[in-house]
Design a protein around this motif. Sequence first.
Motif, short mmCIF file in Angstrom:
data_model
loop_
_atom_site.label_atom_id
_atom_site.label_comp_id
_atom_site.label_asym_id
_atom_site.label_seq_id
_atom_site.Cartn_x
_atom_site.Cartn_y
_atom_site.Cartn_z
N PRO A 149 44.86 58.31 68.73
CA PRO A 149 45.42 59.64 68.49
C PRO A 149 46.95 59.67 68.53
N ARG A 150 47.58 58.69 69.17
CA ARG A 150 49.05 58.64 69.16
C ARG A 150 49.56 58.37 67.75
N VAL A 151 48.70 57.75 66.93
CA VAL A 151 49.06 57.45 65.55
C VAL A 151 48.46 58.49 64.59
N PHE A 152 47.21 58.89 64.86
CA PHE A 152 46.48 59.74 63.91
C PHE A 152 46.32 61.19 64.36
N GLY A 153 46.86 61.53 65.53
CA GLY A 153 46.71 62.90 66.03
C GLY A 153 45.42 63.08 66.81
N GLU A 154 45.44 64.03 67.74
CA GLU A 154 44.23 64.36 68.51
C GLU A 154 43.21 65.00 67.57
N GLN A 155 41.97 65.17 68.06
CA GLN A 155 40.98 65.90 67.29
C GLN A 155 41.56 67.28 66.95
N GLY A 156 41.40 67.69 65.71
CA GLY A 156 41.93 68.98 65.29
C GLY A 156 43.34 68.92 64.73
N VAL A 157 43.96 67.74 64.82
CA VAL A 157 45.33 67.58 64.31
C VAL A 157 45.32 66.58 63.16
N LYS A 158 45.91 66.95 62.05
CA LYS A 158 45.99 66.07 60.89
C LYS A 158 47.27 65.25 60.97
N LYS A 159 47.09 63.92 61.04
CA LYS A 159 48.24 63.02 61.09
C LYS A 159 47.82 61.71 60.44
N GLY A 160 48.63 61.18 59.55
CA GLY A 160 48.24 59.95 58.85
C GLY A 160 47.06 60.20 57.93
N SER A 218 43.86 59.80 58.55
CA SER A 218 42.58 60.13 59.18
C SER A 218 42.19 61.59 58.96
N ALA A 219 40.87 61.82 58.91
CA ALA A 219 40.39 63.20 58.82
C ALA A 219 40.79 63.95 60.09
N ILE A 220 40.90 65.25 59.98
CA ILE A 220 41.40 66.08 61.08
C ILE A 220 40.52 65.97 62.33
N ASN A 221 39.20 65.91 62.12
CA ASN A 221 38.27 65.77 63.25
C ASN A 221 37.46 64.48 63.12
N SER A 222 38.14 63.38 62.99
CA SER A 222 37.46 62.10 62.79
C SER A 222 36.86 61.57 64.09
N ASN A 223 35.62 61.11 64.00
CA ASN A 223 35.01 60.49 65.18
C ASN A 223 35.63 59.12 65.49
N HIS A 224 36.42 58.60 64.58
CA HIS A 224 37.17 57.37 64.89
C HIS A 224 38.16 57.63 66.04
N LYS A 225 38.65 58.84 66.12
CA LYS A 225 39.64 59.17 67.17
C LYS A 225 39.02 59.28 68.54
N ILE A 226 37.69 59.39 68.59
CA ILE A 226 37.01 59.51 69.89
C ILE A 226 36.03 58.35 70.12
N ARG A 227 36.30 57.24 69.46
CA ARG A 227 35.53 56.00 69.67
C ARG A 227 34.05 56.14 69.33
N LEU A 228 33.77 56.97 68.33
CA LEU A 228 32.37 57.16 67.94
C LEU A 228 32.15 56.86 66.46
N ALA A 229 33.01 56.05 65.86
CA ALA A 229 32.82 55.67 64.45
C ALA A 229 33.43 54.30 64.19
N VAL A 230 32.74 53.55 63.34
CA VAL A 230 33.24 52.25 62.87
C VAL A 230 32.98 52.16 61.37
N ASP A 231 33.96 51.64 60.63
CA ASP A 231 33.78 51.34 59.21
C ASP A 231 33.58 49.83 59.08
N PHE A 232 32.57 49.44 58.34
CA PHE A 232 32.32 48.01 58.11
C PHE A 232 32.51 47.66 56.65
N ASN A 233 33.08 46.49 56.43
CA ASN A 233 33.12 45.90 55.09
C ASN A 233 31.90 45.00 54.99
N LEU A 234 31.13 45.19 53.94
CA LEU A 234 29.84 44.50 53.79
C LEU A 234 29.93 43.37 52.76
N PHE A 235 29.35 42.24 53.13
CA PHE A 235 29.30 41.08 52.23
C PHE A 235 27.85 40.65 52.06
#
Length: 113
Positions: free
Chosen positions: A37-48, A50-67
């Motif tokens: 959140p220091r880079v992307f903003g807290e939940q509810g804040v748009k920065k960079g 990231s989506a405004i309420n991204s679960n990545h900001k609260i350690r509840l999302a991962v994106d995977f590259n698939l091979f």
Amino acid sequence: MSLSKKQRAFTRMIGELIQYAYNAGYELTFGDAYRDPRVFGEQGVKKGYSAINSNHKIRLAVDFNLFVNGEYITTGEHPAYLDLGQYWESLGGSWGGRFNDANHFSLEHQGHK
Ligand SMILES: [Zn+2]
């Protein structure tokens, strides 16, 4: 369930997803996991980017590259993504393939995925 408990369950679930993927013959690399959140903003804040309420900001999302067979899969329509998504959902997770973001694996929290 508290956020902390959810985060710990999520991490264990991601381990199971990775195991499932490799057992199915797929390979993964990490894309975005935690978005500070220091880079992307807290939940509810748009920065960079990231989506405004991204679960990545609260350690509840991962994106995977698939091979598959060593080839990087660039389309979310690939059956291997559906396979992973359905497995993830069977664990109780939310799969981004249901909203045009196939590489996103998250756990719902307060209405956000
Ligand atoms: Zn994501």
